[in-house]
Scaffold this motif. Structure first.
Motif, mmCIF file in Angstrom:
data_model
loop_
_atom_site.group_PDB
_atom_site.id
_atom_site.type_symbol
_atom_site.label_atom_id
_atom_site.label_comp_id
_atom_site.label_asym_id
_atom_site.label_seq_id
_atom_site.Cartn_x
_atom_site.Cartn_y
_atom_site.Cartn_z
ATOM 1 N N MET A 273 0.448 -0.778 -0.112
ATOM 2 C CA MET A 273 -0.112 -0.239 -0.033
ATOM 3 C C MET A 273 0.498 1.450 0.137
ATOM 4 S SD MET A 273 -3.387 -0.879 -0.661
ATOM 5 C CE MET A 273 -3.714 0.461 0.242
ATOM 6 N N ALA A 274 2.230 0.634 0.117
ATOM 7 C CA ALA A 274 3.087 2.226 0.377
ATOM 8 C C ALA A 274 4.969 1.983 -0.416
ATOM 9 C CB ALA A 274 3.385 2.990 1.148
ATOM 10 N N ALA A 275 5.067 2.780 -1.315
ATOM 11 C CA ALA A 275 6.115 2.280 -1.279
ATOM 12 C C ALA A 275 6.630 3.997 -1.675
ATOM 13 C CB ALA A 275 6.340 2.086 -3.234
ATOM 14 N N SER A 276 8.305 3.520 -0.419
ATOM 15 C CA SER A 276 9.495 4.984 -0.522
ATOM 16 C C SER A 276 10.769 4.443 -0.747
ATOM 17 C CB SER A 276 9.862 4.760 1.558
ATOM 18 O OG SER A 276 8.093 5.041 1.950
ATOM 19 N N LEU A 277 11.131 5.933 -1.266
ATOM 20 C CA LEU A 277 12.137 5.994 -1.355
ATOM 21 C C LEU A 277 13.892 5.331 0.006
ATOM 22 C CD1 LEU A 277 13.845 6.059 -5.320
ATOM 23 C CD2 LEU A 277 13.392 8.567 -4.711
ATOM 24 N N MET A 278 14.209 5.582 -0.687
ATOM 25 C CA MET A 278 15.649 5.123 -0.029
ATOM 26 C C MET A 278 16.879 6.680 -1.011
ATOM 27 S SD MET A 278 15.011 2.966 2.635
ATOM 28 C CE MET A 278 15.055 0.992 1.370
ATOM 29 N N THR A 296 12.605 4.299 -13.095
ATOM 30 C CA THR A 296 13.386 3.379 -13.960
ATOM 31 C C THR A 296 13.057 2.073 -13.019
ATOM 32 O OG1 THR A 296 14.996 3.621 -15.628
ATOM 33 C CG2 THR A 296 14.817 1.150 -14.815
ATOM 34 N N LEU A 297 13.578 2.205 -11.947
ATOM 35 C CA LEU A 297 13.165 1.750 -10.155
ATOM 36 C C LEU A 297 11.618 1.469 -9.546
ATOM 37 C CD1 LEU A 297 15.319 0.655 -8.395
ATOM 38 C CD2 LEU A 297 14.637 2.825 -6.506
ATOM 39 N N LEU A 298 10.949 2.183 -10.145
ATOM 40 C CA LEU A 298 9.677 2.108 -10.264
ATOM 41 C C LEU A 298 8.647 0.880 -11.012
ATOM 42 C CD1 LEU A 298 7.960 5.945 -9.633
ATOM 43 C CD2 LEU A 298 8.231 3.373 -7.837
ATOM 44 N N GLN A 299 9.139 0.904 -12.516
ATOM 45 C CA GLN A 299 9.282 0.317 -13.160
ATOM 46 C C GLN A 299 9.301 -1.232 -13.300
ATOM 47 O OE1 GLN A 299 10.158 1.315 -17.183
ATOM 48 N NE2 GLN A 299 9.038 0.108 -18.599
ATOM 49 N N ASN A 300 10.625 -1.568 -12.236
ATOM 50 C CA ASN A 300 11.186 -2.786 -12.497
ATOM 51 C C ASN A 300 10.764 -3.332 -11.392
ATOM 52 O OD1 ASN A 300 13.205 -2.308 -13.908
ATOM 53 N ND2 ASN A 300 14.734 -1.476 -12.696
ATOM 54 N N GLN A 301 10.436 -2.522 -10.455
ATOM 55 C CA GLN A 301 9.112 -3.427 -9.155
ATOM 56 C C GLN A 301 8.202 -2.833 -9.623
ATOM 57 O OE1 GLN A 301 10.334 -3.949 -6.122
ATOM 58 N NE2 GLN A 301 12.465 -3.382 -5.705
ATOM 59 N N THR A 304 2.459 0.683 -10.237
ATOM 60 C CA THR A 304 1.991 1.556 -11.699
ATOM 61 C C THR A 304 1.639 2.335 -10.322
ATOM 62 O OG1 THR A 304 0.479 -0.240 -11.038
ATOM 63 C CG2 THR A 304 2.770 -0.100 -12.957
ATOM 64 N N HIS A 305 0.487 2.126 -9.432
ATOM 65 C CA HIS A 305 -0.302 2.924 -9.079
ATOM 66 C C HIS A 305 -0.434 4.246 -8.109
ATOM 67 C CE1 HIS A 305 -5.074 3.977 -7.945
ATOM 68 N NE2 HIS A 305 -4.261 3.479 -6.491
ATOM 69 N N GLY A 306 -0.947 5.397 -8.143
ATOM 70 C CA GLY A 306 -0.604 6.526 -6.948
ATOM 71 C C GLY A 306 0.822 6.597 -6.878
ATOM 72 N N ILE A 307 1.633 6.599 -7.858
ATOM 73 C CA ILE A 307 2.707 7.398 -7.685
ATOM 74 C C ILE A 307 2.622 9.087 -7.529
ATOM 75 C CG2 ILE A 307 4.983 8.168 -9.503
ATOM 76 C CD1 ILE A 307 4.367 5.385 -10.625
ATOM 77 N N ILE A 308 3.458 9.706 -7.023
ATOM 78 C CA ILE A 308 3.718 11.649 -6.232
ATOM 79 C C ILE A 308 4.490 11.455 -6.927
ATOM 80 C CG2 ILE A 308 3.493 12.728 -4.611
ATOM 81 C CD1 ILE A 308 2.834 10.142 -2.716
ATOM 82 N N PRO A 328 13.504 7.844 4.619
ATOM 83 C CA PRO A 328 12.683 7.380 3.940
ATOM 84 C C PRO A 328 11.495 8.639 2.394
ATOM 85 C CG PRO A 328 13.159 5.980 4.798
ATOM 86 C CD PRO A 328 13.106 7.256 5.355
ATOM 87 N N VAL A 329 11.691 8.556 1.400
ATOM 88 C CA VAL A 329 10.228 9.668 0.838
ATOM 89 C C VAL A 329 9.451 8.397 0.080
ATOM 90 C CG1 VAL A 329 10.112 11.392 -0.081
ATOM 91 C CG2 VAL A 329 11.818 11.276 1.298
ATOM 92 N N VAL A 330 7.688 8.714 0.870
ATOM 93 C CA VAL A 330 7.063 8.014 0.328
ATOM 94 C C VAL A 330 6.698 8.571 -1.101
ATOM 95 C CG1 VAL A 330 4.900 7.402 0.188
ATOM 96 C CG2 VAL A 330 6.044 7.709 2.400
ATOM 97 N N ILE A 331 6.663 7.898 -2.297
ATOM 98 C CA ILE A 331 6.408 8.413 -3.284
ATOM 99 C C ILE A 331 5.855 8.077 -4.232
ATOM 100 C CG2 ILE A 331 9.360 9.103 -3.923
ATOM 101 C CD1 ILE A 331 9.543 6.482 -5.741
ATOM 102 N N ALA A 332 4.768 6.139 -3.754
ATOM 103 C CA ALA A 332 3.593 6.325 -4.290
ATOM 104 C C ALA A 332 3.025 5.803 -3.269
ATOM 105 C CB ALA A 332 4.011 4.927 -5.363
#
Length: 722
Positions: A273-278, A296-301, A304-308, A328-332
């Motif tokens: 339900m959340a993806a964080s960028l370190m 690219t990192l998001l695509q590899n993982q 696809t939804h909720g990208i900020i 960490p920064v929440v980016i999705a």
């Protein structure tokens, strides 16, 4: 002395003076006899002319070398690096001296490395020595030393621990390496990481004849090169071939590749339900990650939804300015599912049973619009079902649907004398005329007694086991007893009221001090004057309490603005809260907390019962004594008296048991009578002189006005005003 051209010099000639090189170094010394090697050495150093001794001197020197007095012989090794000396037995013992031995060596051309201690020893031992005396080493030449290469000196900050080197070889990025060591520096291809120092130059040697010897050998310094470095063409520098950090362990120098660019990692929560960028910042001269790398990192993982996007752009902008987030920064973010709202019950009648007075915009409190008894007619709608709502599914950051729950249907609070309406199933209705009573889960309708007007001679006293509603006043001299709640729409005058539930008097409880109100529930009054209230619950008064006595097993709150309490006393187990206590004339007003008045009354009742029991026991004991005296003199009682005597004994035991039970009850009540741990008195505006605060056995008389807000409680066994 004769000057000769170097090409005219022949073997056997003797030098007339020292020959020095241009830098001042001695090449050949005076009296040196030339041979093929020494002539070759002169030509090597481009010596054009030399000075030669006359022929007689050479002959004399040669003569001395061959036969020094026919008893001292000098032997020189073929490489001129060693000389020995023999003294033959024919020499007169008194003639040998240190000077003679030195002269003999000089005549033989031995001028360097002479062991003078050996000569001295020979002179000392010769007088007592029989036969030939030999000195094996009378002179020793000095061999030339070769040139030694210097060591390599590191020119950059480097790793010097084997463990650090092993750890560093296991990382890729600088931010990983910085956890191992932060005292090195970045190296790049062609960075000189070490240089060879000048080392030790060659040192010429000398033969025993003083001839210089040279060693052109170069002794190399051992060094091992590991990966990431190379040796310069001239062998004086070690140069990096990669970007990374240098190390030097023992005789090994190398470089470890390190990526100094910043990097990013993605952490996805287990529920997706959340993806964080370190973000890992770059090292020296490194570049920060860009937007493309993050996407690219998001695509590899599979994110696809909720990208900020704005958060990504903000982070990249900050990184380009050298600002990296430490957390960490929440980016999705996924879209959370919304569970359907549960069904509800909308109550169409008041279910409150005890309410504080309502306070209007001006801060004035009253009970005019408050009810604790709600009468209803048969068929009246009491509650309505509100249907539950459907849930809305969510979506996680990988685009997967997250299920939502639908709301649960509520149940109508069906109680006694209520039912679900057949015509409108969403409604609960009353099946009889009566009074609403909510028990916390269900609505019940009980029969109630309603007085439309006043309680006076037209109604007489009222005694009813359930709730009573009086729409008018209760006049002096009348008594009300009810097992449920009591609601009075007007005032209550001097009368006695015993109530099994809560009491609401919308106006006031007033009179000449003859009225007593006792309730097992809460008591809610508009105001009170000259009366007594005893409540097993809370007491709430909308305006003021004047010259009244109020007891509460819980708390008392009085809302009067400029005047709350004046005269009389208030006793509460937990707390007393009011605005102003006392008046300008200094009227005595008692406020006491921390005591259970009901236990105090019980103890007083027990004392009266004990007094009566002790009196009765005393009378029975006197009767018992008379029986025992008769028995002592007569030895036997009549049958009737025996029965009476037995009954007296039983009565004594009964009284004693009753006394013990009551005393135990009194002790228990006494132990629970006072509890001051969390009790307090709160003055919101002012306490005027004449007010007495009491907590347990501690008293405080107010002598000067106290301006609130203030709280009175016991701290360190003393009453404190905080």
């Amino acid at each position: 002395m004769k000057q000769l051209n170097i090409n005219d010099v022949t073997e056997g000639m003797v030098l007339a003076e020292d020959i020095n090189l241009s830098e001042g170094r001695l090449l050949l010394s005076e009296s040196h006899r030339l041979d093929a090697e020494s002539i070759k050495l002169l030509k090597k150093y481009e010596i054009e002319k030399i000075s030669i001794k006359p022929e007689e001197s050479r002959s004399q020197s040669q003569k001395n070398l061959c036969d020094p007095h026919d008893f001292i012989k000098i032997f020189i090794s073929g490489d001129s690096m060693h000389a020995s000396l023999t003294i033959e037995a024919g020499l007169n013992k008194e003639l040998l001296s240190l000077e003679l031995l030195k002269d003999s060596l000089t005549l033989a051309g031995v001028v360097e490395g002479i062991k003078e201690s050996a000569l001295v020893s020979a002179v000392e031992k010769w007088p007592t020595h029989n036969g030939m005396y030999k000195i094996e080493t009378v002179a020793q030449g000095t061999p030339p030393l070769p040139h030694h290469e210097g060591p390599f000196t590191m020119k950059v900050k480097y790793l010097n621990s084997k463990k650090m080197v092993e750890d560093a070889k296991g990382v890729h990025y600088y931010w990983e390496f910085a956890k191992i060591c932060d005292t090195t520096e970045r190296i790049d291809p062609e960075t000189v990481i070490a240089e060879r120092s000048s080392g030790t130059p060659s040192i010429p040697g000398k033969t025993v004849g003083g001839e210089l010897l040279f060693n052109d050998e170069i002794v190399e310094r051992k060094i091992n090169l590991d990966g990431g470095v190379r040796l310069s063409d001239d062998g004086t520098q070690i140069i990096a071939t990669i970007t990374g950090v240098a190390f030097c362990i023992d005789d090994t120098i190398g470089a470890i590749p390190i990526d100094y660019n910043g990097s990013v990692e993605l952490e996805v929560k287990p529920d997706n339900m959340a993806a964080s960028l370190m973000v890992h910042p770059p090292g020296s001269k490194g570049s920060a990650p860009g937007t493309g790398e993050i996407y690219t990192l998001l695509q590899n993982q599979g994110i696809t939804h909720g990208i900020i996007k704005e958060e990504i752009e903000k982070t990249v902008k900050n990184m380009s300015s050298g600002i990296s987030p430490s957390q960490p920064v929440v980016i999705a973010k996924g879209t959370e599912p919304v569970n359907g709202e549960n069904g509800k019950i909308k109550y169409l009648v008041s279910i409150e049973t005890s309410l504080k007075p309502k306070v209007n915009e001006n801060g004035v409190a009253d009970y005019k619009n408050v009810d604790i008894i709600v009468p209803v007619a048969k068929g009246r709608k009491l509650a309505q079902l509100i249907s539950p709502q459907k849930g809305t599914p969510g979506v996680d950051v990988r685009g997967n649907e997250k299920a939502a729950s639908d709301g649960k249907a509520a149940q109508l609070p069906i109680g006694q004398n209520t039912e679900q309406s057949r015509e409108e199933p969403d409604f609960l209705i009353a099946t009889i005329d009566g009074i609403v009573k909510y028990d916390g889960s269900n609505i019940n309708i009980f029969e109630g007694y309603v007085v439309e007007g006043d309680v006076d001679f037209s109604t007489g006293n009222i005694k009813y086991e359930k709730s009573v509603t009086i729409n008018g006043d209760v006049h002096s001299g009348f008594k009300i007893e009810c097992g449920g709640d009591l609601q009075v729409g007007g005032t209550i005058e001097d009368c006695n009221l015993e109530i099994g539930g809560n009491v609401l008097c919308k106006y006031g409880f007033i009179g000449q001090g003859k009225g007593v109100l006792e309730a097992k529930g809460d008591v809610n009054l508009g105001f009170i004057k000259n009366q007594t209230v005893k409540s097993r619950g809370n007491v709430n008064i909308a305006k003021e309490a004047l010259n009244s006595i109020i007891f509460s097993r819980k708390s008392v709150e009085i809302h009067g603005g400029s005047l709350s309490v004046a005269g009389g006393s208030i006793t509460a187990r937990h707390s007393i809260v009011l605005n102003v206590v006392g008046n300008s004339s200094g009227i005595r007003t008692h406020l006491e907390v921390g005591i259970d008045y009901a236990l105090g009354e019980e103890m007083r009742r027990i004392d009266l019962q004990l007094e009566e029991l002790h009196l009765n026991l005393k009378k029975v004991l006197e009767t018992n004594n008379r029986f025992e005296k008769n028995l002592k003199f007569r030895k036997q009682l009549t049958t009737q008296n025996q029965q009476m005597y037995k009954k007296v004994k039983e009565t004594i035991l009964t009284y004693q048991n009753q006394i013990k039970i009551l005393e135990d009850r009194k002790n228990i009540a006494s132990s629970k009578l006072h509890n001051i741990d969390n009790c307090y008195i709160r003055i919101k505006k002012a306490a005027l002189p004449g007010t007495i605060f009491k907590i347990s056995d501690r008293h405080h008389l107010v002598k000067e006005k106290i301006t609130g807000p203030k709280t009175i409680r016991v701290l360190n066994n003393e009453i404190k005003i905080i």
